[in-house]
Write a protein that holds these residues in place. Structure first.
Motif, PDB file in Angstrom:
ATOM      1  N   ARG A 170     -29.641 -18.563  29.443  1.00  0.00           N
ATOM      2  CA  ARG A 170     -29.136 -17.188  29.270  1.00  0.00           C
ATOM      3  C   ARG A 170     -30.266 -16.171  29.233  1.00  0.00           C
ATOM      4  O   ARG A 170     -30.075 -15.014  29.613  1.00  0.00           O
ATOM      5  CB  ARG A 170     -28.316 -17.090  27.976  1.00  0.00           C
ATOM      6  CG  ARG A 170     -26.938 -17.703  28.102  1.00  0.00           C
ATOM      7  CD  ARG A 170     -26.181 -17.703  26.800  1.00  0.00           C
ATOM      8  NE  ARG A 170     -24.870 -18.316  26.980  1.00  0.00           N
ATOM      9  CZ  ARG A 170     -24.189 -18.936  26.036  1.00  0.00           C
ATOM     10  NH1 ARG A 170     -24.704 -19.014  24.814  1.00  0.00           N
ATOM     11  NH2 ARG A 170     -23.020 -19.464  26.293  1.00  0.00           N
ATOM     12  N   GLY A 173     -30.652 -15.111  32.717  1.00  0.00           N
ATOM     13  CA  GLY A 173     -29.458 -14.770  33.474  1.00  0.00           C
ATOM     14  C   GLY A 173     -28.878 -15.890  34.301  1.00  0.00           C
ATOM     15  O   GLY A 173     -28.147 -15.666  35.262  1.00  0.00           O
ATOM     16  N   TYR A 232     -26.374 -13.503  36.195  1.00  0.00           N
ATOM     17  CA  TYR A 232     -25.777 -12.891  35.008  1.00  0.00           C
ATOM     18  C   TYR A 232     -26.793 -11.985  34.315  1.00  0.00           C
ATOM     19  O   TYR A 232     -27.992 -12.045  34.586  1.00  0.00           O
ATOM     20  CB  TYR A 232     -25.295 -13.968  34.028  1.00  0.00           C
ATOM     21  CG  TYR A 232     -24.295 -14.921  34.639  1.00  0.00           C
ATOM     22  CD1 TYR A 232     -22.960 -14.581  34.753  1.00  0.00           C
ATOM     23  CD2 TYR A 232     -24.710 -16.178  35.109  1.00  0.00           C
ATOM     24  CE1 TYR A 232     -22.041 -15.460  35.326  1.00  0.00           C
ATOM     25  CE2 TYR A 232     -23.808 -17.053  35.684  1.00  0.00           C
ATOM     26  CZ  TYR A 232     -22.473 -16.685  35.786  1.00  0.00           C
ATOM     27  OH  TYR A 232     -21.583 -17.551  36.358  1.00  0.00           O
ATOM     28  N   LYS A 233     -26.303 -11.179  33.418  1.00  0.00           N
ATOM     29  CA  LYS A 233     -27.178 -10.279  32.678  1.00  0.00           C
ATOM     30  C   LYS A 233     -28.052 -11.099  31.726  1.00  0.00           C
ATOM     31  O   LYS A 233     -27.543 -11.859  30.911  1.00  0.00           O
ATOM     32  CB  LYS A 233     -26.348  -9.274  31.887  1.00  0.00           C
ATOM     33  CG  LYS A 233     -27.181  -8.252  31.133  1.00  0.00           C
ATOM     34  CD  LYS A 233     -26.291  -7.284  30.362  1.00  0.00           C
ATOM     35  CE  LYS A 233     -27.140  -6.296  29.571  1.00  0.00           C
ATOM     36  NZ  LYS A 233     -26.291  -5.354  28.788  1.00  0.00           N
ATOM     37  N   THR A 235     -30.080 -12.372  28.601  1.00  0.00           N
ATOM     38  CA  THR A 235     -29.805 -12.181  27.171  1.00  0.00           C
ATOM     39  C   THR A 235     -31.112 -12.191  26.394  1.00  0.00           C
ATOM     40  O   THR A 235     -31.895 -13.133  26.512  1.00  0.00           O
ATOM     41  CB  THR A 235     -28.881 -13.298  26.646  1.00  0.00           C
ATOM     42  OG1 THR A 235     -27.671 -13.295  27.408  1.00  0.00           O
ATOM     43  CG2 THR A 235     -28.552 -13.085  25.179  1.00  0.00           C
TER      44      THR A 235
END
Length: 319
Positions: A170, A173, A232-233, A235
């Motif tokens: 995460r 991403g 993905y964004k 984290t």
């Protein structure tokens, strides 16, 4: 280049231009002098429980370098391995080594590209240094979620385990946050409970480290093979000393037989005590030291070594 050549020639006692297995132990010690000087590598006495463990570990390393299987390695083979070994250490961020620290560390790559390359190397060969690092990373995730320190994880603990194991992907991403994946806590728990059942094949209601390890390695390999992308964004993760490294020592703090006996008695009678926690990690260290295949399981041939490693502490005090 000339530094490594000097290390090689110093260990080449027979002056043949090749290093035999029995000379390789000395070569590693010579090459380790510089990083040890600045605290980037442990002493052999800090890294290994016994001389036998050190020799076995280095014999296995020798085999990975001696790709031709001749029983001797040339300077060219040693140079190629050493440069790649140093490169891997530097790219992952060389940090000062402390006794008992780092054996149970979460991987913390500095970029998405480095993370992917690490996972490719870790899943392409079970004998690679990256595979060993991933093994201990996953063991760290598992033990962080094992709040009862029982060696197994139930469905509730698995929910936490997935969150811990998901931190690294995460960060860059490669995986969505739980909030983005699920509409509610109930949906998240139900989904992970269903996944838990597929890993808990015997239906016992708990999973052991080897069950989690087998699933995780296959899961990661599948992701990497499919061409993982950072879609993905990312984290943000709060990184501190506890995240970077966690102690995994052999217990040797007792100063006398009476002190050691008192420690053991407290450890086995009070699960909430610091002594129990130390014993948990002591036995975990014994187990992983004997787990030569890094499979999370001990074979009959490994068990002989496991008993010797676990017996080192009681033997020290005459028990």
């Amino acid at each position: 280049y000339y530094h490594l050549l000097r290390c090689f020639s110093d260990a080449d006692a027979s002056l043949t231009g090749r290093i035999k297995k029995e000379e390789f132990d000395a070569l590693i010690d010579v090459a380790a002098v510089a990083p040890r000087k600045f605290g980037f590598a442990p002493l052999a006495s800090e890294q290994y429980v016994s001389v036998e463990e050190r020799r076995e570990a280095r014999a296995n390393l020798f085999k990975t370098i001696n790709t031709e299987g001749t029983g001797e390695i040339s300077f060219q083979e040693f140079l190629a391995w050493a440069m790649e070994h140093i490169r891997g250490k530097v790219l992952r961020g060389a940090t000062p080594w402390k006794a008992g620290v780092g054996k149970l560390s979460l991987i913390q790559p500095s970029s998405a590209g480095e993370f992917v390359e690490f996972l490719k190397a870790a899943t392409s060969s079970t004998t690679s240094p990256e595979h060993k690092d991933l093994y201990f990373h996953l063991l760290r995730c598992f033990t962080d979620a094992d709040t009862s320190m029982s060696g197994v994880i139930d469905a509730e603990g698995f929910d936490k385990l997935i969150d811990i194991a998901g931190m690294a992907p995460r960060k860059f991403g490669f995986a969505p946050s739980a909030a983005a994946m699920f509409k509610s806590d109930a949906e998240r728990k139900a989904s992970r409970a269903a996944l838990f059942k597929t890993i808990d094949r015997d239906g016992g209601g708990t999973i052991s480290f080897d069950e989690f390890l087998g699933w995780a390695m296959a899961h990661i390999k599948g992701k990497v093979k499919g061409g993982v992308k950072a879609e993905y964004k990312p984290t943000a993760i709060k990184e501190d000393a506890s995240l970077a490294a966690k102690n995994l020592p052999i217990y040797d703090e007792a100063s006398s037989p009476a002190d050691f006996a008192a420690f053991c008695k407290k450890a086995v009678t009070d699960k909430s005590s610091p002594e129990y926690q130390k014993m948990y990690y002591h036995l975990l260290r014994c187990f992983t030291s004997a787990d030569a295949a890094h499979s999370g399981r001990i074979s009959a041939s490994d068990f002989d070594k496991l008993v010797d490693v676990a017996a080192a502490a009681p033997r020290k005090f005459g028990f």
